[in-house]
Design a protein around this motif. Structure first.
Motif, PDB file in Angstrom:
ATOM      1  N   PHE A   1       0.837  -1.208   0.000  1.00 41.11           N
ATOM      2  CA  PHE A   1       0.000   0.000   0.000  1.00 41.11           C
ATOM      3  C   PHE A   1       0.869   1.254   0.000  1.00 41.11           C
ATOM      4  O   PHE A   1       0.647   2.185  -0.782  1.00 41.11           O
ATOM      5  CB  PHE A   1      -0.919  -0.003   1.227  1.00 41.11           C
ATOM      6  N   MET A   2       1.887   1.265   0.862  1.00 40.13           N
ATOM      7  CA  MET A   2       2.750   2.434   0.969  1.00 40.13           C
ATOM      8  C   MET A   2       3.520   2.674  -0.324  1.00 40.13           C
ATOM      9  O   MET A   2       3.609   3.806  -0.816  1.00 40.13           O
ATOM     10  CB  MET A   2       3.709   2.262   2.145  1.00 40.13           C
ATOM     11  N   MET A   3       4.056   1.624  -0.899  1.00 40.13           N
ATOM     12  CA  MET A   3       4.805   1.780  -2.144  1.00 40.13           C
ATOM     13  C   MET A   3       3.899   2.256  -3.276  1.00 40.13           C
ATOM     14  O   MET A   3       4.296   3.112  -4.078  1.00 40.13           O
ATOM     15  CB  MET A   3       5.480   0.460  -2.517  1.00 40.13           C
ATOM     16  N   ASP A   4       2.687   1.722  -3.334  1.00 38.79           N
ATOM     17  CA  ASP A   4       1.747   2.155  -4.374  1.00 38.79           C
ATOM     18  C   ASP A   4       1.418   3.634  -4.248  1.00 38.79           C
ATOM     19  O   ASP A   4       1.339   4.360  -5.251  1.00 38.79           O
ATOM     20  CB  ASP A   4       0.463   1.323  -4.310  1.00 38.79           C
ATOM     21  N   GLN A   5       1.228   4.090  -3.014  1.00 39.67           N
ATOM     22  CA  GLN A   5       0.911   5.501  -2.788  1.00 39.67           C
ATOM     23  C   GLN A   5       2.057   6.392  -3.266  1.00 39.67           C
ATOM     24  O   GLN A   5       1.832   7.431  -3.897  1.00 39.67           O
ATOM     25  CB  GLN A   5       0.625   5.747  -1.301  1.00 39.67           C
ATOM     26  N   LEU A   6       3.278   5.998  -2.982  1.00 35.88           N
ATOM     27  CA  LEU A   6       4.435   6.800  -3.373  1.00 35.88           C
ATOM     28  C   LEU A   6       4.676   6.749  -4.884  1.00 35.88           C
ATOM     29  O   LEU A   6       5.062   7.748  -5.495  1.00 35.88           O
ATOM     30  CB  LEU A   6       5.670   6.327  -2.609  1.00 35.88           C
TER      31      LEU A   6
END
Length: 259
Positions: free
Chosen positions: A141-146
């Protein structure tokens, strides 16, 4: 009330000890085992690019250990990374980094959402490079957001996460124990842990319903809530702000008071 401590074996000891000192019955039942990925050409290429990163996000003490071992193998020194801002998902990860002389930012809430709120990530420009030292399946989730913000991501998958064979072998004893409980409480620290629990208990919905689940953060709360809704079952869920022993003890006192 029985408390099931699902934290990995090397991280469960302090919590289990504190709960037993508080006269709480504890079952140590790790739902995740972290196994290092072998060194590979892909990892070698990622380490070659690491000095270009502005930020390195480290998601666990295990990621620190394996990441540093492979850093040495790649012949990159910490001096080459002096410009990097390190982010640790929680205090224990930050402590592991501190053993290498690294000071890391730590979010108030030990989740992807908490890390995304850190000022260092709020001020990055599109195109800047971030590295993730993580396990298979973690922090997507975090990588996708970035990525959606235009960041370049170096994705270091340093270990795999599995349900321990030890836990699977104890399943018959676990079921027998839970059948005797009116209710039990369980800490759930990741989506992978929750999915492993559901897999173990796939034919035991009546036992799942006996649980009061202490879950870390809002997103995991929604994952567990969605299961509850989709399976038309009934159990209690409490959000944890972090995985500190005091936080879990405080929540557990409230849970016991309501039973």
């Amino acid at each position: 009330m029985l408390f099931i401590n699902t934290r990995p074996q090397d991280r469960a000891e302090n919590l289990s000890h504190a709960l037993r000192m508080a006269q709480i019955d504890v079952l140590d039942l790790p739902l995740l085992q972290l196994l290092p990925r072998p060194w590979s050409a892909d990892l070698s290429e990622l380490y070659r690019q690491l000095p270009a990163a502005q930020v390195i996000v480290v998601v666990s003490p295990t990621a620190v250990q394996i990441g540093m071992d492979y850093l040495k193998q790649s012949c990159i020194t910490l001096d080459q990374l002096q410009h990097v801002q390190w982010i640790a998902v929680g205090d224990r990860t930050a402590q592991a980094l501190a053993q290498y002389g690294i000071s890391a930012e730590v979010p108030k809430v030990e989740t992807s959402e908490g890390m995304l709120q850190l000022p260092v990530l709020q001020t990055l420009n599109s195109g800047q490079c971030l590295a993730f030292w993580r396990g298979e399946g973690g922090r997507l989730f975090m990588m996708d957001q970035l990525k959606q913000q235009g960041m370049r991501i170096l994705n270091f998958i340093l270990y795999e996460r599995r349900c321990p064979v030890f836990t699977q072998c104890k399943l018959a004893n676990i079921l027998s124990l839970l059948e005797k409980q009116a209710q039990y409480a369980m800490v759930v620290s990741s989506e992978a842990s929750w999915l492993n629990w559901i897999q173990l208990m796939q034919d035991q919905k009546q036992l799942i319903a006996k649980g009061h689940y202490l879950v870390l953060g809002e997103r995991l709360y929604q994952v567990v809530s969605n299961y509850k809704k989709n399976q038309a079952t009934c159990f209690n869920i409490t959000r944890l702000p972090d995985l500190k022993t005091d936080s879990i003890l405080q929540k557990l006192v409230v849970v016991q008071g309501n039973t």
